[in-house]
Design a protein around this motif. Structure first.
Motif, PDB file in Angstrom:
ATOM      1  N   TYR A 157       0.937  -1.148  -0.079  1.00 31.92           N
ATOM      2  CA  TYR A 157       0.037  -0.105  -0.014  1.00 31.92           C
ATOM      3  C   TYR A 157       0.900   1.209   0.071  1.00 31.92           C
ATOM      4  CZ  TYR A 157      -3.240  -3.691   1.012  1.00 31.92           C
ATOM      5  OH  TYR A 157      -4.099  -4.769   0.871  1.00 31.92           O
ATOM      6  N   LEU A 158       0.561   1.996  -0.907  1.00 30.07           N
ATOM      7  CA  LEU A 158       1.347   3.352  -1.119  1.00 30.07           C
ATOM      8  C   LEU A 158       0.660   4.528  -0.836  1.00 30.07           C
ATOM      9  CD1 LEU A 158       4.271   4.435  -2.272  1.00 30.07           C
ATOM     10  CD2 LEU A 158       3.363   4.368  -4.473  1.00 30.07           C
ATOM     11  N   LEU A 159       1.151   5.425  -0.067  1.00 31.78           N
ATOM     12  CA  LEU A 159       0.316   6.624   0.114  1.00 31.78           C
ATOM     13  C   LEU A 159       1.246   7.906  -0.257  1.00 31.78           C
ATOM     14  CD1 LEU A 159      -0.247   5.649   4.050  1.00 31.78           C
ATOM     15  CD2 LEU A 159      -1.324   4.954   2.101  1.00 31.78           C
ATOM     16  N   LEU A 160       0.468   8.570  -1.317  1.00 30.88           N
ATOM     17  CA  LEU A 160       1.164   9.874  -1.960  1.00 30.88           C
ATOM     18  C   LEU A 160       0.633  11.004  -1.376  1.00 30.88           C
ATOM     19  CD1 LEU A 160       1.356   8.295  -5.572  1.00 30.88           C
ATOM     20  CD2 LEU A 160       3.065   8.120  -3.568  1.00 30.88           C
ATOM     21  N   ASP A 161       1.361  11.853  -0.809  1.00 27.25           N
ATOM     22  CA  ASP A 161       0.863  13.095  -0.030  1.00 27.25           C
ATOM     23  C   ASP A 161       1.234  14.163  -1.008  1.00 27.25           C
ATOM     24  OD1 ASP A 161      -0.181  14.957   1.492  1.00 27.25           O
ATOM     25  OD2 ASP A 161       0.981  14.358   3.304  1.00 27.25           O
ATOM     26  N   GLU A 162       0.297  14.789  -1.818  1.00 28.50           N
ATOM     27  CA  GLU A 162       0.364  15.763  -2.555  1.00 28.50           C
ATOM     28  C   GLU A 162       1.488  15.693  -3.535  1.00 28.50           C
ATOM     29  OE1 GLU A 162      -0.311  19.619  -1.243  1.00 28.50           O
ATOM     30  OE2 GLU A 162      -1.274  19.091   0.587  1.00 28.50           O
ATOM     31  N   PRO A 163       1.553  14.546  -4.294  1.00 31.28           N
ATOM     32  CA  PRO A 163       2.718  14.335  -5.292  1.00 31.28           C
ATOM     33  C   PRO A 163       2.733  15.449  -6.399  1.00 31.28           C
ATOM     34  CG  PRO A 163       0.766  12.611  -5.668  1.00 31.28           C
ATOM     35  CD  PRO A 163       0.589  13.650  -4.395  1.00 31.28           C
ATOM     36  N   ALA A 164       1.527  15.967  -6.631  1.00 33.11           N
ATOM     37  CA  ALA A 164       1.551  16.832  -7.925  1.00 33.11           C
ATOM     38  C   ALA A 164       1.788  18.252  -7.365  1.00 33.11           C
ATOM     39  CB  ALA A 164       0.221  16.735  -8.682  1.00 33.11           C
ATOM     40  N   ALA A 165       1.801  18.519  -6.381  1.00 39.46           N
ATOM     41  CA  ALA A 165       2.098  19.896  -5.718  1.00 39.46           C
ATOM     42  C   ALA A 165       3.311  20.470  -6.224  1.00 39.46           C
ATOM     43  CB  ALA A 165       2.235  20.022  -4.071  1.00 39.46           C
ATOM     44  N   GLY A 166       3.088  21.914  -6.940  1.00 43.51           N
ATOM     45  CA  GLY A 166       4.151  22.579  -7.463  1.00 43.51           C
ATOM     46  C   GLY A 166       4.759  22.130  -8.940  1.00 43.51           C
ATOM     47  N   LEU A 167       3.811  21.336  -9.462  1.00 43.70           N
ATOM     48  CA  LEU A 167       4.118  20.820 -10.744  1.00 43.70           C
ATOM     49  C   LEU A 167       3.581  21.641 -11.927  1.00 43.70           C
ATOM     50  CD1 LEU A 167       4.316  16.840 -10.144  1.00 43.70           C
ATOM     51  CD2 LEU A 167       6.236  18.559  -9.925  1.00 43.70           C
ATOM     52  N   ASN A 168       3.978  21.655 -12.966  1.00 43.12           N
ATOM     53  CA  ASN A 168       3.242  22.229 -14.199  1.00 43.12           C
ATOM     54  C   ASN A 168       2.235  21.141 -14.550  1.00 43.12           C
ATOM     55  OD1 ASN A 168       4.892  20.828 -16.108  1.00 43.12           O
ATOM     56  ND2 ASN A 168       6.261  22.323 -16.124  1.00 43.12           N
ATOM     57  N   ASP A 169       1.642  21.878 -15.623  1.00 41.39           N
ATOM     58  CA  ASP A 169       0.470  20.994 -16.337  1.00 41.39           C
ATOM     59  C   ASP A 169       1.254  19.710 -16.945  1.00 41.39           C
ATOM     60  OD1 ASP A 169      -1.397  22.556 -15.511  1.00 41.39           O
ATOM     61  OD2 ASP A 169      -1.817  23.533 -17.311  1.00 41.39           O
ATOM     62  N   ALA A 170       2.395  20.044 -17.866  1.00 38.80           N
ATOM     63  CA  ALA A 170       2.735  18.781 -18.366  1.00 38.80           C
ATOM     64  C   ALA A 170       3.520  17.724 -17.234  1.00 38.80           C
ATOM     65  CB  ALA A 170       3.989  19.165 -19.285  1.00 38.80           C
ATOM     66  N   GLU A 171       4.154  18.179 -16.540  1.00 37.77           N
ATOM     67  CA  GLU A 171       4.485  17.309 -15.370  1.00 37.77           C
ATOM     68  C   GLU A 171       3.354  16.557 -14.474  1.00 37.77           C
ATOM     69  OE1 GLU A 171       8.532  19.719 -14.136  1.00 37.77           O
ATOM     70  OE2 GLU A 171       6.839  20.289 -13.275  1.00 37.77           O
ATOM     71  N   THR A 172       2.435  17.176 -14.307  1.00 31.48           N
ATOM     72  CA  THR A 172       1.277  16.478 -13.690  1.00 31.48           C
ATOM     73  C   THR A 172       0.645  15.464 -14.515  1.00 31.48           C
ATOM     74  OG1 THR A 172       0.929  18.576 -12.433  1.00 31.48           O
ATOM     75  CG2 THR A 172      -1.040  16.977 -12.558  1.00 31.48           C
ATOM     76  N   ALA A 173       0.455  15.759 -15.651  1.00 35.27           N
ATOM     77  CA  ALA A 173       0.184  14.699 -16.563  1.00 35.27           C
ATOM     78  C   ALA A 173       0.759  13.399 -16.855  1.00 35.27           C
ATOM     79  CB  ALA A 173      -0.172  15.241 -18.058  1.00 35.27           C
ATOM     80  N   ALA A 174       2.097  13.813 -16.769  1.00 39.18           N
ATOM     81  CA  ALA A 174       3.156  12.633 -16.694  1.00 39.18           C
ATOM     82  C   ALA A 174       3.400  11.974 -15.595  1.00 39.18           C
ATOM     83  CB  ALA A 174       4.624  13.022 -17.131  1.00 39.18           C
ATOM     84  N   LEU A 175       3.136  12.612 -14.411  1.00 31.06           N
ATOM     85  CA  LEU A 175       2.966  12.114 -13.097  1.00 31.06           C
ATOM     86  C   LEU A 175       1.836  11.107 -13.025  1.00 31.06           C
ATOM     87  CD1 LEU A 175       4.092  11.533 -10.175  1.00 31.06           C
ATOM     88  CD2 LEU A 175       2.730  13.575  -9.454  1.00 31.06           C
ATOM     89  N   ALA A 176       0.627  11.383 -13.441  1.00 34.58           N
ATOM     90  CA  ALA A 176      -0.638  10.707 -13.595  1.00 34.58           C
ATOM     91  C   ALA A 176      -0.431   9.268 -14.178  1.00 34.58           C
ATOM     92  CB  ALA A 176      -1.727  11.432 -14.056  1.00 34.58           C
ATOM     93  N   GLY A 177       0.244   9.527 -15.279  1.00 34.73           N
ATOM     94  CA  GLY A 177       0.730   8.270 -16.351  1.00 34.73           C
ATOM     95  C   GLY A 177       1.524   7.430 -15.466  1.00 34.73           C
ATOM     96  N   ARG A 178       2.402   7.987 -14.697  1.00 36.43           N
ATOM     97  CA  ARG A 178       3.545   6.981 -14.041  1.00 36.43           C
ATOM     98  C   ARG A 178       2.827   6.451 -12.856  1.00 36.43           C
ATOM     99  NH1 ARG A 178       8.560   7.506 -15.883  1.00 36.43           N
ATOM    100  NH2 ARG A 178       9.330   9.505 -17.028  1.00 36.43           N
ATOM    101  N   ILE A 179       1.691   7.072 -12.184  1.00 35.07           N
ATOM    102  CA  ILE A 179       1.289   6.372 -10.973  1.00 35.07           C
ATOM    103  C   ILE A 179       0.314   5.128 -11.691  1.00 35.07           C
ATOM    104  CG2 ILE A 179      -0.553   6.727  -9.191  1.00 35.07           C
ATOM    105  CD1 ILE A 179       0.724   9.569  -8.980  1.00 35.07           C
ATOM    106  N   ALA A 180      -0.265   5.422 -12.568  1.00 39.76           N
ATOM    107  CA  ALA A 180      -1.275   4.491 -13.048  1.00 39.76           C
ATOM    108  C   ALA A 180      -0.376   3.042 -13.615  1.00 39.76           C
ATOM    109  CB  ALA A 180      -1.761   4.999 -14.312  1.00 39.76           C
ATOM    110  N   GLU A 181       0.828   3.260 -14.060  1.00 42.85           N
ATOM    111  CA  GLU A 181       1.635   2.560 -14.445  1.00 42.85           C
ATOM    112  C   GLU A 181       2.215   1.578 -13.314  1.00 42.85           C
ATOM    113  OE1 GLU A 181       4.758   4.197 -16.989  1.00 42.85           O
ATOM    114  OE2 GLU A 181       3.457   4.476 -18.441  1.00 42.85           O
ATOM    115  N   ILE A 182       2.468   2.280 -12.250  1.00 43.40           N
ATOM    116  CA  ILE A 182       2.974   1.776 -11.042  1.00 43.40           C
ATOM    117  C   ILE A 182       1.879   0.982 -10.334  1.00 43.40           C
ATOM    118  CG2 ILE A 182       3.147   2.226  -8.476  1.00 43.40           C
ATOM    119  CD1 ILE A 182       5.008   4.989  -9.532  1.00 43.40           C
ATOM    120  N   ARG A 183       0.700   1.275 -10.362  1.00 41.04           N
ATOM    121  CA  ARG A 183      -0.422   0.504  -9.762  1.00 41.04           C
ATOM    122  C   ARG A 183      -0.525  -0.801 -10.677  1.00 41.04           C
ATOM    123  NH1 ARG A 183      -6.391   0.896  -9.968  1.00 41.04           N
ATOM    124  NH2 ARG A 183      -6.281   1.972 -11.832  1.00 41.04           N
ATOM    125  N   GLN A 184      -0.422  -0.609 -11.964  1.00 40.19           N
ATOM    126  CA  GLN A 184      -0.513  -1.857 -12.908  1.00 40.19           C
ATOM    127  C   GLN A 184       0.755  -2.926 -12.672  1.00 40.19           C
ATOM    128  OE1 GLN A 184      -0.737  -0.903 -17.215  1.00 40.19           O
ATOM    129  NE2 GLN A 184      -1.568  -2.829 -17.510  1.00 40.19           N
TER     130      GLN A 184
END
Length: 257
Positions: A157-184
């Motif tokens: 179980y992984l708890l992520l506390d505000e992982p997108a804070a301070g990121l720009n839109d492109a970085e946030t979109a890339a982070l969402a993709g990475r988190i989804a891949e980590i789950r998979q």
């Protein structure tokens, strides 16, 4: 299953958490949202053992997490990131991950033996910065290193506390993709706190909404964004026009009432 039951936590006369319960199955991706001061980070601190609850119980796969400290959480299969970076700044990127992996081997030998630190760096897009001092990383890379280091603990179980804070839109979109891949790839249950509702709504299949230290709503985004209590929290927001839409609120959510 990560099960949090009837958690209470007070700081002096202030009830930061009051009877909070939630669950997260392995492979599930949950968004934990609410205004500033709702108790989200306090709850993550309790679940991960950085704070001891006054009341309530935490179980992982049916076994109660014993010890009420961060090491007990790691032994039970819980890892987390932080709102503000807690990297080892005078160590390289690879060394940060290796230190976490070594700790995992000490605490959970059978579960942690298969982790490959270099593979985790590649997974988080940090291979080219493996020998860079963590303190000199760009902010976005620091956020990714926090996640890679947490994964080195081989969490269920992984708890992520505000992982997108301070990121720009492109970085946030890339982070969402990475988190989804980590789950998979890892199959871990993931709980994400963030104030970026578009990020949370795109990423998570279930949302848990907190306010004043209590859970006020839980369910799929299409249901949550029609809940009158949730709409009231996000002042000025209107009900979504599509089932998956979140109110157009960005940045920190503060009450004006």
């Amino acid at each position: 299953m990560l099960e949090v039951s009837d958690i209470g936590k007070r700081f002096g006369g202030v009830a930061a958490l009051s009877g909070v319960s939630l669950s997260c199955a392995q492979g599930e991706l949950i968004g934990l949202i609410g205004p500033n001061g709702a108790g989200k980070s306090t709850l993550v601190n309790v679940i991960s053992g950085f704070l001891k609850p006054d009341t309530g119980r935490i179980r992982v796969d049916g076994a109660e997490v014993a010890g009420n400290d961060a090491m007990a959480g790691v032994r039970a299969g819980i890892a987390r990131t932080f709102q503000t970076s807690r990297l080892f700044g005078d160590m390289s990127v690879r060394q940060n991950v290796e230190v976490a992996h070594s700790r995992c081997l000490e605490l959970r030998r059978s579960q942690g033996a298969a982790i490959d630190p270099d593979a985790l760096l590649a997974e988080c897009g940090l291979t080219h910065e493996a020998d860079t001092l963590a303190a000199t990383l760009a902010y976005g890379s620091q956020r990714l290193l926090e996640i890679a280091r947490a994964l080195a603990l081989a969490p269920a179980y992984l708890l992520l506390d505000e992982p997108a804070a301070g990121l720009n839109d492109a970085e946030t979109a890339a982070l969402a993709g990475r988190i989804a891949e980590i789950r998979q790839k890892h199959g871990c249950g993931i709980v994400v706190i963030d104030h970026d509702l578009s990020f949370i709504n795109t990423l998570c299949e279930r949302l848990v909404v907190m306010d004043h230290g209590k859970v006020i709503a839980s369910g799929p985004p299409a249901v949550i964004w029609k809940d009158p209590q949730v709409i009231e929290i996000y002042v000025g927001a209107s009900p979504p026009t599509t089932p998956a839409a979140a109110p157009a609120v960005s940045g920190n959510t503060n009450r004006t009432h």
